[in-house]
Design a protein around this motif. Sequence first.
Motif, PDB file in Angstrom:
ATOM      1  N   ASP A 126      96.127  95.741  32.059  1.00  0.00           N
ATOM      2  CA  ASP A 126      95.444  96.409  33.174  1.00  0.00           C
ATOM      3  C   ASP A 126      96.294  96.387  34.447  1.00  0.00           C
ATOM      4  OD1 ASP A 126      93.361  96.672  31.404  1.00  0.00           O
ATOM      5  OD2 ASP A 126      92.294  94.890  32.125  1.00  0.00           O
ATOM      6  N   ASN A 127      96.911  95.237  34.719  1.00  0.00           N
ATOM      7  CA  ASN A 127      97.588  95.053  36.014  1.00  0.00           C
ATOM      8  C   ASN A 127      99.104  95.055  35.929  1.00  0.00           C
ATOM      9  OD1 ASN A 127      94.993  94.686  37.063  1.00  0.00           O
ATOM     10  ND2 ASN A 127      95.053  92.501  36.578  1.00  0.00           N
ATOM     11  N   GLY A 128      99.640  94.891  34.737  1.00  0.00           N
ATOM     12  CA  GLY A 128     101.094  94.874  34.562  1.00  0.00           C
ATOM     13  C   GLY A 128     101.669  93.470  34.665  1.00  0.00           C
ATOM     14  N   ALA A 248     103.212  93.304  21.348  1.00  0.00           N
ATOM     15  CA  ALA A 248     102.792  93.738  22.689  1.00  0.00           C
ATOM     16  C   ALA A 248     102.300  95.180  22.718  1.00  0.00           C
ATOM     17  CB  ALA A 248     103.958  93.592  23.655  1.00  0.00           C
ATOM     18  N   GLU A 249     102.687  96.001  21.763  1.00  0.00           N
ATOM     19  CA  GLU A 249     102.472  97.461  21.757  1.00  0.00           C
ATOM     20  C   GLU A 249     103.202  98.061  22.965  1.00  0.00           C
ATOM     21  OE1 GLU A 249      98.148  97.450  21.486  1.00  0.00           O
ATOM     22  OE2 GLU A 249      98.311  97.782  19.341  1.00  0.00           O
ATOM     23  N   VAL A 250     102.446  98.516  23.972  1.00  0.00           N
ATOM     24  CA  VAL A 250     103.084  99.076  25.178  1.00  0.00           C
ATOM     25  C   VAL A 250     102.459  98.359  26.366  1.00  0.00           C
ATOM     26  CG1 VAL A 250     103.385 101.163  26.590  1.00  0.00           C
ATOM     27  CG2 VAL A 250     103.377 101.339  24.073  1.00  0.00           C
ATOM     28  N   ILE A 251     103.277  97.659  27.146  1.00  0.00           N
ATOM     29  CA  ILE A 251     102.714  96.886  28.269  1.00  0.00           C
ATOM     30  C   ILE A 251     103.488  97.190  29.555  1.00  0.00           C
ATOM     31  CG2 ILE A 251     104.044  94.769  27.689  1.00  0.00           C
ATOM     32  CD1 ILE A 251     101.366  93.262  28.561  1.00  0.00           C
ATOM     33  N   PRO A 252     102.758  97.496  30.631  1.00  0.00           N
ATOM     34  CA  PRO A 252     103.445  97.856  31.879  1.00  0.00           C
ATOM     35  C   PRO A 252     104.103  96.659  32.564  1.00  0.00           C
ATOM     36  CG  PRO A 252     101.043  98.199  32.060  1.00  0.00           C
ATOM     37  CD  PRO A 252     101.288  97.601  30.726  1.00  0.00           C
ATOM     38  N   VAL A 253     105.216  96.929  33.224  1.00  0.00           N
ATOM     39  CA  VAL A 253     105.881  95.931  34.068  1.00  0.00           C
ATOM     40  C   VAL A 253     105.807  96.466  35.493  1.00  0.00           C
ATOM     41  CG1 VAL A 253     108.080  94.806  34.617  1.00  0.00           C
ATOM     42  CG2 VAL A 253     107.459  95.223  32.235  1.00  0.00           C
ATOM     43  N   VAL A 254     105.322  95.629  36.420  1.00  0.00           N
ATOM     44  CA  VAL A 254     105.143  96.109  37.796  1.00  0.00           C
ATOM     45  C   VAL A 254     106.050  95.391  38.791  1.00  0.00           C
ATOM     46  CG1 VAL A 254     102.811  96.978  37.436  1.00  0.00           C
ATOM     47  CG2 VAL A 254     103.147  94.576  38.097  1.00  0.00           C
ATOM     48  N   LYS A 255     106.729  94.363  38.321  1.00  0.00           N
ATOM     49  CA  LYS A 255     107.634  93.641  39.222  1.00  0.00           C
ATOM     50  C   LYS A 255     108.776  93.047  38.417  1.00  0.00           C
ATOM     51  CE  LYS A 255     106.114  91.171  43.145  1.00  0.00           C
ATOM     52  NZ  LYS A 255     105.563  89.970  43.775  1.00  0.00           N
ATOM     53  N   LEU A 256     109.987  93.180  38.955  1.00  0.00           N
ATOM     54  CA  LEU A 256     111.146  92.539  38.322  1.00  0.00           C
ATOM     55  C   LEU A 256     111.966  91.846  39.409  1.00  0.00           C
ATOM     56  CD1 LEU A 256     113.154  91.979  35.991  1.00  0.00           C
ATOM     57  CD2 LEU A 256     114.184  94.214  36.461  1.00  0.00           C
ATOM     58  N   ASP A 257     112.247  90.581  39.205  1.00  0.00           N
ATOM     59  CA  ASP A 257     113.058  89.791  40.138  1.00  0.00           C
ATOM     60  C   ASP A 257     112.525  89.898  41.566  1.00  0.00           C
ATOM     61  OD1 ASP A 257     114.752  89.285  37.942  1.00  0.00           O
ATOM     62  OD2 ASP A 257     115.934  91.083  38.351  1.00  0.00           O
ATOM     63  N   GLY A 264     103.989  99.401  42.258  1.00  0.00           N
ATOM     64  CA  GLY A 264     103.543  98.026  42.018  1.00  0.00           C
ATOM     65  C   GLY A 264     102.306  97.970  41.130  1.00  0.00           C
ATOM     66  N   LYS A 265     101.905  99.152  40.613  1.00  0.00           N
ATOM     67  CA  LYS A 265     100.756  99.228  39.682  1.00  0.00           C
ATOM     68  C   LYS A 265     101.224  99.958  38.418  1.00  0.00           C
ATOM     69  CE  LYS A 265      97.120  98.510  42.755  1.00  0.00           C
ATOM     70  NZ  LYS A 265      97.988  97.731  43.608  1.00  0.00           N
ATOM     71  N   PRO A 266     100.546  99.716  37.270  1.00  0.00           N
ATOM     72  CA  PRO A 266     100.928 100.461  36.056  1.00  0.00           C
ATOM     73  C   PRO A 266     100.916 101.962  36.337  1.00  0.00           C
ATOM     74  CG  PRO A 266      99.381  98.716  35.508  1.00  0.00           C
ATOM     75  CD  PRO A 266      99.449  98.772  37.017  1.00  0.00           C
ATOM     76  N   GLY A 267     101.922 102.671  35.834  1.00  0.00           N
ATOM     77  CA  GLY A 267     102.085 104.087  36.190  1.00  0.00           C
ATOM     78  C   GLY A 267     101.409 105.047  35.228  1.00  0.00           C
ATOM     79  N   PRO A 268     101.255 106.301  35.618  1.00  0.00           N
ATOM     80  CA  PRO A 268     100.537 107.297  34.804  1.00  0.00           C
ATOM     81  C   PRO A 268     101.260 107.665  33.502  1.00  0.00           C
ATOM     82  CG  PRO A 268     101.505 108.323  36.772  1.00  0.00           C
ATOM     83  CD  PRO A 268     101.681 106.840  36.925  1.00  0.00           C
ATOM     84  N   ILE A 269     102.585 107.670  33.511  1.00  0.00           N
ATOM     85  CA  ILE A 269     103.294 108.024  32.264  1.00  0.00           C
ATOM     86  C   ILE A 269     103.162 106.881  31.261  1.00  0.00           C
ATOM     87  CG2 ILE A 269     105.576 108.558  31.277  1.00  0.00           C
ATOM     88  CD1 ILE A 269     106.099 110.290  33.740  1.00  0.00           C
ATOM     89  N   THR A 270     103.238 105.652  31.754  1.00  0.00           N
ATOM     90  CA  THR A 270     103.020 104.487  30.879  1.00  0.00           C
ATOM     91  C   THR A 270     101.634 104.583  30.238  1.00  0.00           C
ATOM     92  OG1 THR A 270     104.402 103.170  32.365  1.00  0.00           O
ATOM     93  CG2 THR A 270     103.018 101.955  30.794  1.00  0.00           C
ATOM     94  N   ALA A 271     100.632 104.941  31.037  1.00  0.00           N
ATOM     95  CA  ALA A 271      99.253 105.031  30.526  1.00  0.00           C
ATOM     96  C   ALA A 271      99.150 106.125  29.454  1.00  0.00           C
ATOM     97  CB  ALA A 271      98.285 105.323  31.672  1.00  0.00           C
TER      98      ALA A 271
END
Length: 288
Positions: A126-128, A248-257, A264-271
């Motif tokens: 839900d939140n990434g 994991a299937e497909v899981i959003p990443v919202v922050k790296l390093d 900073g939120k899961p994106g529409p293409i990922t969804a």
Amino acid sequence: MKIFLDGKFVDEADAKVSVFDHGLLYGDGVFEGIRLYAGNVFRLEEHLERLEYSAKAILLTLPMTRSELRDATCETCRVNGLRDAYIRLVVTRGVGDLGLAPWSCPKPTVFIIAGKISIYPQEYYDNGLAIVTVPTRRIGPAALPPTVKSLNYLNNILGKIEARQAGALEAIMLNDQGHVAECTADNVFIVHKGELFTPSASHGALKGITRGAILDIAAELGLPIREAALTRYDLWCADECFLTGTGAEVIPVVKLDGREIGTGKPGPITARILAAFRRRASAEGTRI
Ligand code: PXG
């Protein structure tokens, strides 16, 4: 739970391998992690093909044919009355003496476990995820082709420990050249200006089965996709980022390093990709 072990179904308590098995002594062997969705094994032929290629690369002759492995995998799900499961198919070099020599192992060991797996809690879908780049590099193709799904996961395990030390659940691993390879047990994708990018196998990515499904889904959705050399900068400055894997299937990443990716939120293409993946997962597959 019944386990398939060397041609027979045995109780969990009796599913034991020897301390002389080279899978244990040296991590000498190959494996697959496979999903069963609503009574259908997802991309079973692709998994069996990857297992065959992994075995060939390490000069391990599989003791079962493709169709025997297919039947044993499906039968393991059936005897356990499963409809949704995670299947672990493992082939080790087998029992031998204490030296490295694989030719001291006359018979590979084969076992199949079908059980439950859930890698990330729902809140992360839900939140990434917030992840980090870890110091341990992905093993290079000159040492061991990273496309071989071998029982040697220490490289990834060190990455996983470093991720945890940094308070993250997953980690970006770079290759020797500093390009993004993949995560410790997932492939990585980014979306930038409407295009998808993912590292190629020659940059250290395992040819993930889920990754392959995403390539097909992108084509179906008309999203341009390219295998490319990616740097950390490309990930920091992407519009969206997501990870793919059997667990994991497909899981959003919202922050790296510490850098927010996109909004900073899961994106529409990922969804859209996750929804298309879930549709495929329940619709296609080998009926057990
Ligand atoms: N890279 C690596 C190094 C992996 O181990 C993937 C990518 C994704 O590939 P697939 O074929 O799954 O799309 C993997 C897969 C576990 C576990 O036990 C690990 C994987 C799959 C399932 C469970 O943590 N790794």
